[in-house]
Design a protein around this motif. Sequence first.
Motif, PDB file in Angstrom:
ATOM      1  N   LEU A   1       0.804  -1.279   0.127  1.00 32.13           N
ATOM      2  CA  LEU A   1       0.152  -0.071   0.121  1.00 32.13           C
ATOM      3  C   LEU A   1       0.881   1.293   0.001  1.00 32.13           C
ATOM      4  O   LEU A   1       0.476   2.337  -0.656  1.00 32.13           O
ATOM      5  CB  LEU A   1      -1.027  -0.010   1.215  1.00 32.13           C
ATOM      6  N   PHE A   2       2.044   1.221   0.671  1.00 34.62           N
ATOM      7  CA  PHE A   2       2.772   2.452   0.883  1.00 34.62           C
ATOM      8  C   PHE A   2       3.551   2.643  -0.556  1.00 34.62           C
ATOM      9  O   PHE A   2       3.620   3.813  -1.006  1.00 34.62           O
ATOM     10  CB  PHE A   2       3.777   2.226   2.015  1.00 34.62           C
ATOM     11  N   THR A   3       3.807   1.719  -1.063  1.00 32.34           N
ATOM     12  CA  THR A   3       4.502   1.621  -2.604  1.00 32.34           C
ATOM     13  C   THR A   3       3.505   2.185  -3.584  1.00 32.34           C
ATOM     14  O   THR A   3       4.031   3.040  -4.364  1.00 32.34           O
ATOM     15  CB  THR A   3       5.231   0.200  -2.898  1.00 32.34           C
ATOM     16  N   ALA A   4       2.307   1.736  -3.409  1.00 30.01           N
ATOM     17  CA  ALA A   4       1.250   2.081  -4.469  1.00 30.01           C
ATOM     18  C   ALA A   4       0.854   3.552  -4.126  1.00 30.01           C
ATOM     19  O   ALA A   4       0.977   4.467  -4.997  1.00 30.01           O
ATOM     20  CB  ALA A   4      -0.148   1.433  -4.342  1.00 30.01           C
ATOM     21  N   LEU A   5       1.018   4.083  -2.840  1.00 30.88           N
ATOM     22  CA  LEU A   5       0.658   5.367  -2.500  1.00 30.88           C
ATOM     23  C   LEU A   5       1.907   6.237  -3.107  1.00 30.88           C
ATOM     24  O   LEU A   5       1.720   7.495  -3.487  1.00 30.88           O
ATOM     25  CB  LEU A   5       0.837   5.710  -1.061  1.00 30.88           C
ATOM     26  N   LEU A   6       2.924   5.973  -2.910  1.00 33.04           N
ATOM     27  CA  LEU A   6       4.290   6.501  -3.720  1.00 33.04           C
ATOM     28  C   LEU A   6       3.946   6.752  -5.171  1.00 33.04           C
ATOM     29  O   LEU A   6       4.201   7.953  -5.788  1.00 33.04           O
ATOM     30  CB  LEU A   6       5.436   5.957  -3.146  1.00 33.04           C
ATOM     31  N   ALA A   7       3.728   5.739  -5.580  1.00 30.82           N
ATOM     32  CA  ALA A   7       3.314   5.644  -7.079  1.00 30.82           C
ATOM     33  C   ALA A   7       2.548   6.531  -7.528  1.00 30.82           C
ATOM     34  O   ALA A   7       2.546   7.379  -8.467  1.00 30.82           O
ATOM     35  CB  ALA A   7       3.063   4.115  -7.779  1.00 30.82           C
ATOM     36  N   PHE A   8       1.283   6.528  -6.910  1.00 26.50           N
ATOM     37  CA  PHE A   8       0.258   7.368  -7.186  1.00 26.50           C
ATOM     38  C   PHE A   8       0.653   8.923  -7.048  1.00 26.50           C
ATOM     39  O   PHE A   8       0.264   9.643  -8.124  1.00 26.50           O
ATOM     40  CB  PHE A   8      -0.976   7.099  -6.267  1.00 26.50           C
ATOM     41  N   THR A   9       1.316   9.082  -5.952  1.00 24.85           N
ATOM     42  CA  THR A   9       1.964  10.401  -5.940  1.00 24.85           C
ATOM     43  C   THR A   9       2.825  10.933  -6.744  1.00 24.85           C
ATOM     44  O   THR A   9       2.650  12.176  -7.222  1.00 24.85           O
ATOM     45  CB  THR A   9       2.561  10.620  -4.336  1.00 24.85           C
ATOM     46  N   TRP A  10       3.628  10.282  -7.081  1.00 24.09           N
ATOM     47  CA  TRP A  10       4.491  10.711  -8.241  1.00 24.09           C
ATOM     48  C   TRP A  10       3.913  10.792  -9.522  1.00 24.09           C
ATOM     49  O   TRP A  10       4.431  11.724 -10.289  1.00 24.09           O
ATOM     50  CB  TRP A  10       5.395   9.375  -8.283  1.00 24.09           C
ATOM     51  N   HIS A  11       2.944   9.851  -9.798  1.00 27.60           N
ATOM     52  CA  HIS A  11       2.160  10.077 -11.187  1.00 27.60           C
ATOM     53  C   HIS A  11       1.515  11.153 -11.288  1.00 27.60           C
ATOM     54  O   HIS A  11       1.319  11.819 -12.346  1.00 27.60           O
ATOM     55  CB  HIS A  11       1.701   8.592 -11.458  1.00 27.60           C
ATOM     56  N   PHE A  12       0.745  11.477 -10.101  1.00 28.39           N
ATOM     57  CA  PHE A  12      -0.242  12.547 -10.323  1.00 28.39           C
ATOM     58  C   PHE A  12       0.194  13.802  -9.220  1.00 28.39           C
ATOM     59  O   PHE A  12      -0.583  14.431  -8.819  1.00 28.39           O
ATOM     60  CB  PHE A  12      -1.779  12.084  -9.678  1.00 28.39           C
ATOM     61  N   ALA A  13       1.536  14.016  -9.100  1.00 23.69           N
ATOM     62  CA  ALA A  13       2.025  15.145  -8.480  1.00 23.69           C
ATOM     63  C   ALA A  13       1.512  16.419  -8.805  1.00 23.69           C
ATOM     64  O   ALA A  13       1.230  17.322  -7.982  1.00 23.69           O
ATOM     65  CB  ALA A  13       3.851  15.081  -8.452  1.00 23.69           C
ATOM     66  N   ALA A  14       1.599  16.662 -10.171  1.00 21.24           N
ATOM     67  CA  ALA A  14       1.110  18.038 -10.647  1.00 21.24           C
ATOM     68  C   ALA A  14      -0.327  18.310 -10.076  1.00 21.24           C
ATOM     69  O   ALA A  14      -0.780  19.354  -9.527  1.00 21.24           O
ATOM     70  CB  ALA A  14       1.265  17.946 -12.049  1.00 21.24           C
ATOM     71  N   THR A  15      -1.263  17.369 -10.277  1.00 19.96           N
ATOM     72  CA  THR A  15      -2.625  17.306  -9.844  1.00 19.96           C
ATOM     73  C   THR A  15      -2.888  17.548  -8.587  1.00 19.96           C
ATOM     74  O   THR A  15      -3.523  18.475  -8.064  1.00 19.96           O
ATOM     75  CB  THR A  15      -3.490  16.175 -10.503  1.00 19.96           C
ATOM     76  N   LEU A  16      -1.890  16.768  -7.731  1.00 16.69           N
ATOM     77  CA  LEU A  16      -2.146  16.973  -6.191  1.00 16.69           C
ATOM     78  C   LEU A  16      -1.569  18.337  -5.643  1.00 16.69           C
ATOM     79  O   LEU A  16      -2.223  19.114  -4.703  1.00 16.69           O
ATOM     80  CB  LEU A  16      -1.096  15.764  -5.714  1.00 16.69           C
ATOM     81  N   PHE A  17      -0.451  18.884  -6.303  1.00 14.26           N
ATOM     82  CA  PHE A  17      -0.043  20.404  -6.152  1.00 14.26           C
ATOM     83  C   PHE A  17      -1.189  21.222  -6.431  1.00 14.26           C
ATOM     84  O   PHE A  17      -1.049  22.450  -5.605  1.00 14.26           O
ATOM     85  CB  PHE A  17       1.441  20.290  -6.627  1.00 14.26           C
ATOM     86  N   LEU A  18      -1.662  20.941  -7.299  1.00 10.88           N
ATOM     87  CA  LEU A  18      -2.704  22.032  -8.046  1.00 10.88           C
ATOM     88  C   LEU A  18      -3.838  21.912  -6.872  1.00 10.88           C
ATOM     89  O   LEU A  18      -4.256  22.988  -6.611  1.00 10.88           O
ATOM     90  CB  LEU A  18      -3.133  21.531  -9.296  1.00 10.88           C
ATOM     91  N   ILE A  19      -4.428  20.877  -6.562  1.00  9.77           N
ATOM     92  CA  ILE A  19      -5.331  20.797  -5.303  1.00  9.77           C
ATOM     93  C   ILE A  19      -4.813  21.556  -4.171  1.00  9.77           C
ATOM     94  O   ILE A  19      -5.654  22.087  -3.623  1.00  9.77           O
ATOM     95  CB  ILE A  19      -5.755  19.385  -5.199  1.00  9.77           C
ATOM     96  N   PHE A  20      -3.607  21.193  -3.825  1.00 12.54           N
ATOM     97  CA  PHE A  20      -3.084  21.768  -2.521  1.00 12.54           C
ATOM     98  C   PHE A  20      -2.971  23.444  -2.639  1.00 12.54           C
ATOM     99  O   PHE A  20      -3.193  24.139  -1.678  1.00 12.54           O
ATOM    100  CB  PHE A  20      -1.527  21.364  -2.057  1.00 12.54           C
ATOM    101  N   SER A  21      -2.683  23.710  -3.725  1.00 14.49           N
ATOM    102  CA  SER A  21      -2.528  25.158  -3.900  1.00 14.49           C
ATOM    103  C   SER A  21      -4.250  26.109  -3.865  1.00 14.49           C
ATOM    104  O   SER A  21      -4.062  26.940  -3.301  1.00 14.49           O
ATOM    105  CB  SER A  21      -2.088  25.600  -5.304  1.00 14.49           C
TER     106      SER A  21
END
Length: 376
Positions: free
Chosen positions: A28-48
Amino acid sequence: MTGPADNRLQARNDLAWAISVGGIGVVLFTALLAFTWHFAATLFLIFSGILLGVALNAMSNLLGRVVRLPHALRLTVVCLVVAGMLSGIVFLGGTTIAQQTTALSNTLKSQLVNVKGFLERNGIDTSFFDFGTVSSPSDDAAPAAPSAAPTPHALPSAGTIAASGGAIFSQSLKLILGTASAVGNFFIVLFLGIAFATQPSVYRDGLLFMAPARHRTRAVAIVDRIGETLERWLIAQIITMIAVFLVTWIGLSIIGIQSSFILGIQAGLLAFIPTVGAILGGLIVVLASVASGWVAALSAFILFLGVHALESYVLTPIIQRQALDIPPATLFAFQILLGVVFGIWGLALALPLMAIAKVMIDHFKTERLPAEAAAA
């Protein structure tokens, strides 16, 4: 009465269960890291967008200390004031901004060409700095060699026309898509910020609802502490950015530097990024001031040192002493790490992310200390 065989069986079952749970956790932790890496731009946009919502909510709460109005009405007033200020800057200084942006771009290009020539004359290879795309105006305006000049009556071939049309279409499409992406990201952040600021309690309660019931009290304390920390930091950062903009703009105007207004704007915006933003803003100011002479460049450098001292030793200790307390070296290392991994998003949002991590670490640390004291 249990025997040795039962104890060994129970131990094997416990070990198998621990291995299974550990394996699932690693997956699960590896999947979370892969998800964060792949969708980093979208996650940063939401965080903004979340940061914008926190800033609007903080300004609305400050207004509530002055006037007793409902939250929705206070938020409307804040949004109208911010929109009015931005519209005033665009309409009143739009022409000035456009002219100074063009002049600043040409000045920086010419200064980069001068820096490239200086380094090459002293035996330093500039290809490492990727200066190959920068060319001087004189080089661009130089006439072509006579041997390469086309004949007066020669017509381009169909292949040449098709290639030129394809290149123009490709560049135009890239420009249109880039502009649409930037505008779309802006409106996404704006919509998320207003939505979060309109009903902050709804999103807070929804976030807490996902926490397990036995840990909900701890989650409430952490979420509220994170919200208070981000609100204090954002208000302090807005004040710092405005002060840096005004001091830089007025100081460069007194010195007589062209493009002082746009240089003040970029210095104020870059003040959002600690350490790296100040260095980059000062470099741009000094580089743009060299065109006005070495006296102006030296004066601009002294102004940059004064602005940096004002930000680091006056504004930050006074305004932000209750907001964050992160050692500069730790913050700079975290900025470099996120900047290398995630690019400009990681560099710009490193401080609020580190603030969230610090709040969580402080909470668990203070929670563990009474338990250790009681056990002792």
